[in-house]
Design a protein around this motif. Structure first.
Motif, PDB file in Angstrom:
ATOM      1  N   HIS A  34     -15.894 -15.669  38.502  1.00  0.00           N
ATOM      2  CA  HIS A  34     -15.298 -15.218  39.686  1.00  0.00           C
ATOM      3  C   HIS A  34     -16.504 -14.670  40.590  1.00  0.00           C
ATOM      4  N   VAL A  35     -17.774 -14.151  39.983  1.00  0.00           N
ATOM      5  CA  VAL A  35     -18.751 -13.625  40.350  1.00  0.00           C
ATOM      6  C   VAL A  35     -19.377 -14.750  41.637  1.00  0.00           C
ATOM      7  N   MET A  36     -19.182 -16.058  41.344  1.00  0.00           N
ATOM      8  CA  MET A  36     -19.652 -16.821  42.320  1.00  0.00           C
ATOM      9  C   MET A  36     -19.285 -16.931  43.595  1.00  0.00           C
TER      10      MET A  36
ATOM     11  N   THR B 143     -10.076 -19.328  26.669  1.00  0.00           N
ATOM     12  CA  THR B 143     -11.226 -20.211  27.254  1.00  0.00           C
ATOM     13  C   THR B 143     -10.716 -20.150  28.881  1.00  0.00           C
ATOM     14  N   PHE B 144      -9.662 -20.512  29.593  1.00  0.00           N
ATOM     15  CA  PHE B 144      -9.229 -20.533  30.961  1.00  0.00           C
ATOM     16  C   PHE B 144      -9.575 -19.034  31.396  1.00  0.00           C
ATOM     17  N   TYR B 145      -9.196 -17.950  30.724  1.00  0.00           N
ATOM     18  CA  TYR B 145      -9.226 -16.809  31.238  1.00  0.00           C
ATOM     19  C   TYR B 145     -10.533 -16.228  31.563  1.00  0.00           C
ATOM     20  N   LYS B 146     -11.365 -16.669  30.288  1.00  0.00           N
ATOM     21  CA  LYS B 146     -12.742 -15.849  30.401  1.00  0.00           C
ATOM     22  C   LYS B 146     -13.482 -16.928  31.379  1.00  0.00           C
ATOM     23  N   THR B 147     -13.458 -18.044  31.465  1.00  0.00           N
ATOM     24  CA  THR B 147     -13.864 -18.958  32.252  1.00  0.00           C
ATOM     25  C   THR B 147     -13.823 -18.283  33.835  1.00  0.00           C
ATOM     26  N   GLY B 148     -12.562 -18.056  34.117  1.00  0.00           N
ATOM     27  CA  GLY B 148     -12.168 -17.431  35.550  1.00  0.00           C
ATOM     28  C   GLY B 148     -12.932 -16.379  35.536  1.00  0.00           C
ATOM     29  N   LYS B 149     -12.859 -15.159  34.790  1.00  0.00           N
ATOM     30  CA  LYS B 149     -13.392 -14.131  34.600  1.00  0.00           C
ATOM     31  C   LYS B 149     -14.770 -13.943  34.970  1.00  0.00           C
ATOM     32  N   GLU B 150     -15.611 -14.904  34.252  1.00  0.00           N
ATOM     33  CA  GLU B 150     -16.957 -14.924  34.189  1.00  0.00           C
ATOM     34  C   GLU B 150     -17.480 -15.683  35.419  1.00  0.00           C
TER      35      GLU B 150
END
Lengths: 635, 516
Positions: free
Chosen positions: A588-590, A579-586
């Motif tokens: 980071h385009v921001m 969850t942490f990993y994906k949240t970051g991954k998703e």
């Protein structure tokens, strides 16, 4: 005297270690001779200690501290008193004979050296078991004999059946050992000690319910080692081990450890006769139950194993009814004749190239006269015919049941005595009499080495005379420690009717067995019958255990691993991580540095904040409004 | 020298490792063995100089680090930490001595020496911050060992190991800060000294919160169910030496911390959480033993068996009486010796066949008789046979907990059954039967290098099983003082009743003596 005690105890250990040095090497005869010699030294020392005890003394030593923490104090302490010296004599006599016998029996075996190392280690553990002066020391020996039993049942480790049986024996014993351990904990927290003398002194002052629990848990321990129902299946499977092992461990000594425990803890069981009655009832049940399975079995060693089980049942009847000295006496007599029977069976196996089915034998008495005589003597003793040892010990148990007014137990035991005689002589008839069926199967039997027979002779002599000669002396000796009790039927008439009746009954069973099996006729109709199949399949208990304990345990373990540990516990952890990993991954385009993207997000954030401000404000208003229309809601 | 022996013990390996960078590759093994041997000799000297009659801290060293917050470099050992330190030095020595030839040997040995510094630091630290620093530092070399020398899944395994334990530790750190804050509130001065903290009596509700914070850090490290899943991966991927050190020493940090922090700091919370923790411990014992039974990889069997045994240690710790805690501390040593040895033994076979699957083996007893014998001894020790080292610890732990709960102990006692099931089943699969795989037919038996590590372990496993007194005596003295401290600090009625008052039993004992 202390020196003799240490020799008796440690000589087998030295022997075991000595043979162990040669463990991985090819057969070295010295690896068999030295342990045997040391064991003989142990026998001599035990005999000297016996004379010392007969003179009315006991020896008690404390070698060193084992565990000491908090209020717990457990030493390595050893005691030679009337009970332990009896056991010591039984153990050293039988094991010396078995050691000499094994030099011949294991002659051609690759693991000759290893065998003697294990066998002597067993004797050492057994000596620790019987000589310890506390429950923890007893437990050391208890587990030690379990280990050696595991090693020796699985001695031919390339055989799947042998290693399976070894593990079964170990694990089943472990189940019982848990009971024993709990019993030990109960004793410690209630009496503050594990030393026999202190425990037995304190036990009278305890609440009766506590003592009942202690008695029950200790007996659960005894049930494992002595293979009482429902923990009995391992004993028959244990016959996978070499035959001398069956004679020593699974007939004469280790399996009687449970009986020894009850006898040793007699001050505990004296307080709780109800538990004693349960023990006696279970014993009587096992006596008959095991004997019934021996009736139809077609494996020579298993028949004798069931017979052992049955006799252990007898011993528990005596012990449970408070006739401790009778139980111990039968233990001793049984050790002699049952070991003899097994060693005889070993000779037959050797002669028949390890064939175990007595229906393939027949007429061996001509080729193997010495073995024939000894096995017959042992069987007569087992059947309890006057004047052999079994008569004095086993019939005594019948009398105990009768005098104590347990007529049901008496009847069961009496019937079992008939069964015993029947299956014993069924075996003798099948092996030694009738047609020489072995010729059909191409066997060429030969008698065992002369010295093996000579060394079996002492057991044969003891099987004959142990009852007649030793009973009086034995009684005088052990009753100094165990509760004395003459179990005589009051009316002379009843006594004679009972004794002669039993003898005739047993005699008839023998004759019937001979008539029926001399020619090894197989009655197909009986064999396909329900009862035959039930008995032949051991009441389907092993299958039941396999289906309802072993398999579910295996399946459940698999489920725990594959489905719970990996798919639930670990997957949850990974999910949190992901969850942490994906949240970051998703997200980071921001923050990709693009001005227009960032402005867009800024606007989005602003809108979000404004909306939430309004929503919260409205919600508050609505809440306040609701409070006014529903008075008391907010309070 | 005695005044600074703990500092020497901690920093000598690290310093030697620094110098090690300039040692030639060929002589690095000799260098590593020498350093580890000196370190081990020093630890033995520490044991020799340790006064077993004293129950408190010995060889204390103190140096203020941040006086404003009461953080100081505070060291000391008592009977509880002493033997784990000796064990750590011992395992580093035999680990390096028996290291098989591998790539980047030098890096491995230097990493091990750094790891040794952190391990000894954890067990000698008496200041919470110093403790925390070493606690976290120990992750780094292990991360490196698994990540650099591990199997195919090494990156996943090492990162999981690191992040999981690190997360728990951060919660623990917050707990420590709060503890210091409460200390400040109560006394007006800052201190991170555990010994100072011992004197602080906290109200029960604060104890509960702090206990939970510390618990999370310790429980993941132990690892307790359901926080154990990093362990099979770490063991599965780590090289032999990594598994040995991890099982023998690093897991003990968690159980040690329970005895050092949780019990004496929060006696009421310990009593409050006794039963829930016992339930977890029983799940650990039975559930992981069953999982171990289902494994196909021999190393995983040993890995899960570790978790199962840790359950007994936790249970003994939360018996909260002298018998149980002494037993659990002893079992820490015992489990270190036995599981360390078992991992070494698995390494022996792995090096020869490069597989750990049990189905690949069978009948090894006839091919490698010495190996089978040593493995057999260690299996029996692991099963907890009397006169082996594990039995003493297991027996005392269970005996101790029996005073608290009969039923729970009966359930936990199933350990001796399920333990026998998975161990014997695994032993049977690998060693018994006919040799069916041609590759196994000519495997060489254990060699000298391997025996150097294994023989001492066999000797210890039996020696301390027969005569545990040299270790059990000092442990007992220190545990007694902890139990007494807990009893005196306890505020609730229940805790007072559950934690025995040793002074009163001493009086009773004296009365008994007099009547004799």
């Amino acid at each position: 005297m202390e020196t003799y005690l240490y020799i008796a105890l440690f000589a087998p250990l030295v022997g075991s270690l000595f043979a162990g040095l040669f463990g991985a090497r090819p057969k070295t005869i010295i690896a068999g001779l030295v342990p045997t010699g040391l064991l003989f030294a142990s026998l001599v020392s035990s005999t000297i200690l016996l004379t010392h005890v007969l003179a009315g003394n006991t020896v008690h030593v404390e070698l060193m501290t084992w565990m000491e923490t908090g209020d717990l104090y457990i030493p390595f302490g050893f005691v030679v008193d009337q009970v332990s010296v009896t056991m010591m004599m039984v153990v050293t006599i039988v094991s010396t004979v078995v050691h000499v016998y094994s030099i011949g029996y294991m002659d051609h075996d690759k693991g000759f050296n290893r065998f003697f190392s294990y066998l002597s280690a067993f004797v050492f553990s057994m000596m620790v078991l019987v000589m310890s002066d506390n429950f923890a020391g007893l437990f050391i020996g208890w587990e030690g004999v379990g280990l050696c039993s595991w090693l020796l049942i699985g001695f031919w480790y390339h055989k799947e059946s042998a290693t399976w049986a070894a593990n079964e024996a170990f694990i089943m014993n472990r189940i019982a050992d848990l009971g024993m351990l709990i019993g030990i904990f109960l004793i410690y927290w209630n009496t503050g000690s594990l030393q026999y003398d202190q425990v037995f002194a304190a036990v009278a002052g305890l609440e009766i319910s506590t003592v009942v629990w202690i008695g029950i848990f200790l007996f659960i321990g005894a049930m494992g080692k002595s293979a009482q129902f429902p923990l009995h299946t391992w004993l028959a499977d244990a016959m996978e081990g070499p035959t001398p092992v069956s004679a020593l461990i699974h007939a004469a000594t280790m399996v009687t450890a449970g009986v020894y425990l009850v006898v040793r803890a007699n001050p505990i069981y004296d307080i709780i006769p109800e538990v004693g009655t349960v023990i006696a009832s279970l014993g009587a049940f096992v006596a008959m139950f095991a004997a019934s399975m021996a009736l139809v079995n077609r494996d020579m060693k298993r028949i004798i194993a069931y017979s052992t089980l049955s006799q252990l049942g007898y011993m528990f009847v005596a012990a449970g009814l408070g006739a401790y000295w009778v139980a111990l006496f039968h233990l001793m007599a049984h050790a002699f004749f049952k070991a003899l029977l097994f060693l005889g069976a070993g000779n037959v196996m050797h002669a028949m190239s390890d064939e175990l089915d007595p229906f393939k034998m027949g007429g061996l008495s001509k080729k193997m006269k010495g073995t024939f005589i000894m096995m017959t003597v042992a069987s007569v003793a087992l059947a309890g015919i006057y004047p052999l040892a079994g008569f004095f010990s086993k019939d005594m148990i019948l009398e105990v049941a009768f005098v104590e007014h347990h007529y049901i137990l008496y009847t069961v035991l009496l019937l079992t005595a008939g069964l015993t005689a029947f299956y014993s002589f069924r075996l003798i008839a099948l092996i030694f009499h009738g047609e020489e069926r072995y010729k059909l199967f191409g066997f060429d039997p030969h008698e065992a080495y002369k010295y093996m027979l000579w060394f079996m002779a002492p057991l044969a002599v003891l099987a004959v005379i142990a009852g007649m000669m030793f009973k009086g002396t034995y009684y005088d000796m052990v009753t100094q420690l165990l509760p004395a009790g003459e179990y005589h039927v009051h009316s002379a008439f009843t006594y004679w009717v009972m004794t002669i009746g039993t003898q005739i009954f047993v005699g008839l069973a023998i004759v019937y067995a001979y008539r029926k099996y001399e020619n090894a006729k197989i009655d197909k109709k009986v064999e396909s019958g329900f009862f035959y199949q039930l008995l032949f399949n051991q009441y389907y208990i092993p299958q039941f255990y396999e289906e309802f304990f072993v398999k579910p345990y295996r399946d459940l373990s698999m489920i725990f691993w594959k489905h719970i540990d990996l798919k639930v516990v670990d997957a949850t952890v990974d999910m949190i991580g992901n969850t942490f990993y994906k949240t970051g991954k998703e997200t980071h385009v921001m923050q990709n540095g693009n001005l227009s993207t960032m402005l867009r997000w800024m606007v989005a954030g602003l809108v979000f904040l404004l909306v939430s401000a309004i929503v919260f404000a409205k919600a508050n208003d609505i809440f306040a409004y609701m409070v006014t229309i529903v008075p008391g809601l907010g309070a | 020298m005695l005044d600074n022996i703990l500092s020497i013990l901690i920093f000598f390996p690290a310093l030697a490792a620094m110098f090690g960078f300039v040692v030639a590759k060929d002589s690095i093994r000799a260098y590593g063995v020498t350093v580890a041997a000196i370190e081990f000799a020093l630890s033995l000297f520490l044991w020799y100089a340790y006064d077993p009659a004293v129950s408190g801290m010995q060889f204390m060293e103190s140096l203020p680090l941040i006086p404003a917050f009461g953080i100081s470099y505070l060291l000391g050992v008592d009977g509880i930490s002493l033997f784990i330190i000796v064990l750590a030095a011992f395992f580093t020595l035999i680990g390096i001595a028996s290291l098989p030839d591998m790539k980047r040997m030098k890096d491995m040995i230097l990493t091990l020496l750094f790891l040794q510094m952190t391990m000894i630091g954890v067990f000698a630290a008496l200041d919470a911050i110093v403790f925390y620093v070493f606690w976290e530092l120990s992750l780094v070399p292990m991360l490196y060992i698994i990540g650099a020398w591990g199997g195919p899944l090494r990156i996943y395994a090492s990162v999981k190991f690191f992040l999981y334990t690190f997360t728990g530790s951060l919660v623990m750190l917050v707990g420590m800060l709060f503890m210091a804050y409460f200390y400040h509130q109560a006394t007006g001065t800052w201190s991170f000294s555990i010994l100072e903290w011992y004197r602080l009596i906290l109200p029960e509700n604060i104890q509960l919160w702090l206990f939970v914070a510390f618990f999370l850090g310790f429980a993941i490290k132990v690892p307790m169910f359901p926080f154990h899943t990093w362990l099979p991966y770490a063991h599965g991927q780590a090289p032999t030496i990594g598994s040995v050190i991890l099982a023998a020493i690093l897991l003990k940090m968690g159980t040690y911390a329970f005895v050092r922090f949780s019990l004496p700091l929060f006696p009421d919370a310990s009593v409050f959480f006794m039963m829930p923790i016992a339930v977890l411990a029983i799940i650990m014992i039975i559930y992981t033993a069953m999982v171990a039974y289902a494994q196909e990889d021999i190393k995983q069997v040993v890995a899960y068996s570790s978790v199962s045994h840790m359950g007994v240690i936790i249970l003994g710790t939360f018996a909260l009486n002298v018998e149980g805690i002494s037993g659990s501390v002893f079992l820490m040593i015992a489990h270190g010796v036995v599981s360390g040895a078992l991992f070494l033994l698995v390494g022996v076979i792995y090096e020869r066949r490069h597989t750990k699957m049990m189905s690949e083996f069978g009948g090894l007893a006839s091919v490698m008789p010495h190996y089978a014998t040593i493995f057999g001894v260690m299996v029996m020790a692991s099963v907890g046979l009397p006169l082996t080292i594990n039995f003493v610890g297991e027996f005392l732990s269970l005996l101790g907990f029996y005073q608290q709960s009969h039923m729970m102990t009966l359930l936990a006692g199933i350990a001796i059954i399920v333990g026998a099931i998975y161990m014997l089943a695994a032993f049977k699969k690998v060693f018994f039967g006919e040799v069916t795989n041609e590759k196994n037919r000519n495997l060489p038996d254990v060699n000298k290098r391997e025996l150097v590590a294994l023989i001492p372990l066999v000797i210890i496993a039996i020696w301390l099983g027969v005569y545990p007194k040299p270790v059990l005596g000092p442990i007992n003295n220190s545990v007694e003082s902890i139990v007494q401290l807990m009893h005196e600090k306890a505020v609730t009625e229940e805790a007072k009743a559950r934690i025995p008052d040793l002074t009163s039993t001493i009086v009773i004992n004296e009365a008994k003596e007099e009547t004799k």
